[in-house]
Design an enzyme around this catalytic site. Structure first.
Site, PDB file in Angstrom:
ATOM      1  CD  GLU A   1      -2.794   1.296   2.364  1.00  0.00           C
ATOM      2  OE1 GLU A   1      -3.246   0.220   2.789  1.00  0.00           O
ATOM      3  OE2 GLU A   1      -3.091   2.399   2.814  1.00  0.00           O
ATOM      4  N   GLY A   2       0.706   2.019  -1.014  1.00  0.00           N
ATOM      5  CA  GLY A   2       1.442   3.279  -1.079  1.00  0.00           C
ATOM      6  C   GLY A   2       0.449   4.407  -1.196  1.00  0.00           C
TER       7      GLY A   2
ATOM      8  CB  SER B   1      -1.008   1.793  -6.426  1.00  0.00           C
ATOM      9  OG  SER B   1       0.105   1.121  -5.881  1.00  0.00           O
TER      10      SER B   1
ATOM     11  CB  VAL C   1      -0.086  -4.221  -4.827  1.00  0.00           C
ATOM     12  CG1 VAL C   1       0.103  -5.504  -5.632  1.00  0.00           C
ATOM     13  CG2 VAL C   1       0.418  -3.023  -5.636  1.00  0.00           C
TER      14      VAL C   1
ATOM     15  CE  LYS D   1       0.912   0.404  -9.163  1.00  0.00           C
ATOM     16  NZ  LYS D   1       2.301   0.688  -9.542  1.00  0.00           N
TER      17      LYS D   1
ATOM     18  CG  ASP E   1      10.351   5.123  -7.450  1.00  0.00           C
ATOM     19  OD1 ASP E   1      11.295   5.455  -6.694  1.00  0.00           O
ATOM     20  OD2 ASP E   1       9.211   4.868  -7.028  1.00  0.00           O
TER      21      ASP E   1
HETATM   22  P1  ADP Z   1       3.510   1.609  -5.921  1.00  0.00           P
HETATM   23  O1  ADP Z   1       3.407   2.547  -7.063  1.00  0.00           O
HETATM   24  O2  ADP Z   1       2.429   1.794  -4.927  1.00  0.00           O
HETATM   25  O3  ADP Z   1       4.880   1.578  -5.302  1.00  0.00           O
HETATM   26  P2  ADP Z   1       4.181  -0.994  -7.032  1.00  0.00           P
HETATM   27  O4  ADP Z   1       3.830  -1.350  -8.426  1.00  0.00           O
HETATM   28  O5  ADP Z   1       5.618  -0.705  -6.749  1.00  0.00           O
HETATM   29  O6  ADP Z   1       3.233   0.162  -6.548  1.00  0.00           O
HETATM   30  O7  ADP Z   1       3.735  -2.182  -6.080  1.00  0.00           O
HETATM   31  C1  ADP Z   1       3.856  -2.063  -4.671  1.00  0.00           C
HETATM   32  C2  ADP Z   1       4.319  -3.378  -4.072  1.00  0.00           C
HETATM   33  O8  ADP Z   1       3.394  -4.412  -4.401  1.00  0.00           O
HETATM   34  C3  ADP Z   1       5.665  -3.874  -4.610  1.00  0.00           C
HETATM   35  O9  ADP Z   1       6.738  -3.318  -3.896  1.00  0.00           O
HETATM   36  C4  ADP Z   1       5.538  -5.363  -4.406  1.00  0.00           C
HETATM   37  O10 ADP Z   1       5.838  -5.701  -3.063  1.00  0.00           O
HETATM   38  C5  ADP Z   1       4.068  -5.619  -4.649  1.00  0.00           C
HETATM   39  N1  ADP Z   1       3.864  -6.022  -6.048  1.00  0.00           N
HETATM   40  C6  ADP Z   1       3.645  -5.224  -7.103  1.00  0.00           C
HETATM   41  N2  ADP Z   1       3.506  -5.929  -8.236  1.00  0.00           N
HETATM   42  C7  ADP Z   1       3.661  -7.220  -7.889  1.00  0.00           C
HETATM   43  C8  ADP Z   1       3.642  -8.468  -8.617  1.00  0.00           C
HETATM   44  N3  ADP Z   1       3.413  -8.516  -9.927  1.00  0.00           N
HETATM   45  N4  ADP Z   1       3.845  -9.608  -7.906  1.00  0.00           N
HETATM   46  C9  ADP Z   1       4.054  -9.572  -6.589  1.00  0.00           C
HETATM   47  N5  ADP Z   1       4.071  -8.454  -5.859  1.00  0.00           N
HETATM   48  C10 ADP Z   1       3.888  -7.288  -6.489  1.00  0.00           C
HETATM   49 MG    MG Z   2       6.692   0.870  -6.017  1.00  0.00          MG
END
Ligand code: ADP
Ligand code: MG
Ligand code: ZN
Length: 543
Positions: free
Chosen positions: A66-67, A70, A72, A90, A177
């Site tokens: 959770e950010g 987004s 996930v 996501k 990033d």
């Molecule tokens: P944000 O923009 O909120 O940082 P991310 O795309 O980096 O979003 O996803 C946040 C977190 O969710 C990642 O750091 C990871 O731990 C998990 N995550 C994202 N995509 C995947 C994936 N395809 N499989 C497993 N975990 C994922």
């Molecule tokens: Mg991220």
């Protein structure tokens, strides 16, 4: 597309379900705190309501990330005949800019699905809710495994990161990033995936059509940053319960990116209005002190030469006498901030990003990869812990040298003033000291005398033993709060048996040579991903 990622959903999972809760970014543990709390259940319910199609296809099991922009989720799906598949969903916050969303998706669909770049399976939209469904890659928490990785694993990790970066850079994507939580790593399966194109931008010749629009928008965003308090005000009222990430690990541009289109227009107007600027981001030109235990470095960045006329909102004739001093006068405080993208996470930002150089290239991702490599070689994460750009710049200077940094900045048109000269450090000595290979290193954390008090990292070393302990949210939380308020970062090193084995006593010079080329202060000469893959460190590895 996902097939090339080779994720075998029917394989036994590498970790106990409890590990699923551990987020890859060691510094952020929001999901752990939320895990099993009623909040997660509610969020899942809300997501089913917002995007009802999901209910027909997926069983959403858990929130895994959770950010600010987004959330996930881990879900299972019976998509085809065969076993259940694990899927990452996501959910982008509804206030995200439509072009931004589409560009993120286009990066995944066009460049993703091979060479360690995450692909996409489906995308769902209802009204302003967008959910991207990706193959799920079970992954490690970087902080958990950092000090138990063998040197060989580190080599493989970096090689695979360069593979991903080469791929996206070929498409003219600057990720912006690159950091461990955006590079998923499954240690057991030796699988890797670069994720999160939420901040990506295009090079001038990008093959990702939508990034062309994002890029021009970035200029607008930089304007809007000048009045970040206004955006923040809007954001709070619109983004609802989204929790901000830990401030210094948070990509900053996102705050202004994720706005409805109409607001984005008004932001530009307001941003060009000089009045608002005075109140906000003047901190960027303020002299900033970085205090390590016994030394302080203060920095100030200016554009060389022409900046005073072009970037100033004051009449060009209005001169001041703060130039080349470490003070900032009121005339300069009212000058318009230079427009340059600054997205990313402070500790991973390249010098040209920190100094707001407008010409930023794929080289900025290579710098970030260098910072990851620095963490892997030194066993410290995060390595640079800075809440603002000038502190981050001062931290870089203490590793790479102040004269060297100033010199490099000149090549991209920036002049940096530094209150104190600090020498560049030998990267091998530095990493070995921090890792605890150096025989002079004290054995205990804290209370360090003599040369070790110049601990150049800006985070506490995590006791590698923590990696062998069960991770409880509480333990992790107190772990991260150790370096939370302590940017002085005077953690010691622990000599460990593990350190002496697994190749750490024989780290070849090639590793430090590559690190040096990644942390090249000059983006024009910094090594590219394609070159890095051909570096002698990887001579026995095939693409
Ligand atoms: P944000 O923009 O909120 O940082 P991310 O795309 O980096 O979003 O996803 C946040 C977190 O969710 C990642 O750091 C990871 O731990 C998990 N995550 C994202 N995509 C995947 C994936 N395809 N499989 C497993 N975990 C994922
Ligand atoms: Mg991220
Ligand atoms: Zn001045």
């Amino acid at each position: 597309m996902e097939a090339s990622l080779g994720i075998q959903m029917d394989e036994p999972m590498a970790f106990s379900p409890q590990r699923d809760q551990v987020q890859a970014d060691g510094s952020l543990k929001k999901n752990e705190q939320n895990f099993k709390l009623p909040g997660v259940k509610q969020d899942i319910e809300k997501l089913y309501e917002a995007v009802p199609q999901l209910g027909n296809l997926f069983k959403i099991k858990d929130k895994i990330g959770e950010g600010t922009f987004s959330s996930v989720y881990l879900a299972t799906a019976q998509l085809q005949v065969g076993p259940e598949e694990k899927i990452a969903l996501k959910h982008l916050i509804p206030t995200s800019h439509p072009i931004r969303i589409a560009a993120e998706l286009q990066c995944l669909t066009v460049a993703g699905g091979q060479d360690n770049v995450m692909g996409v399976k489906y995308c769902f939209r209802k009204n302003d809710h967008v959910v991207i469904a990706m193959p799920y890659l079970e992954h490690e928490s970087f902080l958990d495994i950092l000090n138990s990785l063998s040197f060989q694993e580190v080599r493989e990790y970096m090689f695979n990161l360069f593979k991903a970066l080469k791929r996206i850079h070929q498409f003219g994507i600057v990720h912006r990033d690159v950091k461990p939580s955006n590079f998923l790593y499954n240690r057991r399966l030796k699988k890797y995936a670069l994720v999160d194109f939420g901040l990506a931008q295009g090079t001038h010749d990008t093959k990702i059509e939508l990034l062309k629009f994002v890029q021009s928008e970035a200029q607008q965003e930089s304007y809007s940053q000048n009045k970040s308090h206004v955006i923040t005000g809007n954001k709070i009222s619109l983004s609802g319960p989204a929790k901000p990430k830990e401030s210094d690990q948070q990509p900053t541009v996102k705050t202004s990116v994720k706005r409805p289109y109409t607001n984005a227009q008004s932001q530009i107007k307001q941003g060009k209005d000089g009045k608002l600027m005075k109140q906000s981001k003047t901190v960027d030109v303020l002299s900033r002190k970085l205090a390590t235990k016994k030394k302080a470095v203060s920095t100030k960045v200016m554009n060389s030469g022409v900046m005073r006329k072009t970037a100033s909102s004051c009449p060009a004739s209005l001169t001041c006498d703060c130039y080349a001093t470490d003070k900032v006068c009121s005339i300069c405080l009212s000058r318009r901030q230079q427009v340059a993208p600054r997205a990313g996470t402070p500790g991973f930002r390249a010098p040209e990003v920190l100094t707001k150089c407008p010409n930023q290239t794929t080289a900025i991702d290579m710098w970030s990869a260098g910072v990851i490599f620095l963490s892997l070689l030194s066993g410290r994460y995060p390595f640079y812990k800075a809440s603002d750009d000038l502190t981050a710049l001062a931290q870089i200077m203490t590793i790479r040298g102040s004269r060297e940094t100033i010199q490099a900045a000149k090549t991209f048109g920036k002049s940096i003033l530094c209150s104190k000269e600090v020498p560049a450090q030998d990267l091998r000595k530095l990493c070995e000291k921090l890792r605890g290979i150096d025989s002079n290193t004290p054995q205990l954390t804290g209370d360090i005398q003599g040369p070790a008090s110049h601990d150049p990292t800006f985070s506490e070393k995590t006791d590698h033993r923590a990696a062998h302990l069960k991770h409880t949210p509480q333990a992790q939380h107190s772990g991260s709060s150790l370096y939370e308020g302590d940017s002085n970062g005077c953690g010691g090193s622990l000599n460990t048996d593990a350190t002496n084995s697994e190749g750490w006593n024989e780290v070849p010079d090639e590793a430090y040579d590559l690190l040096d080329k990644l942390l090249d202060l000059n983006p024009a000469s910094r090594i590219t991903a394609g070159e890095a893959l051909l570096h002698p460190l990887f001579k026995d590895m095939s693409l």
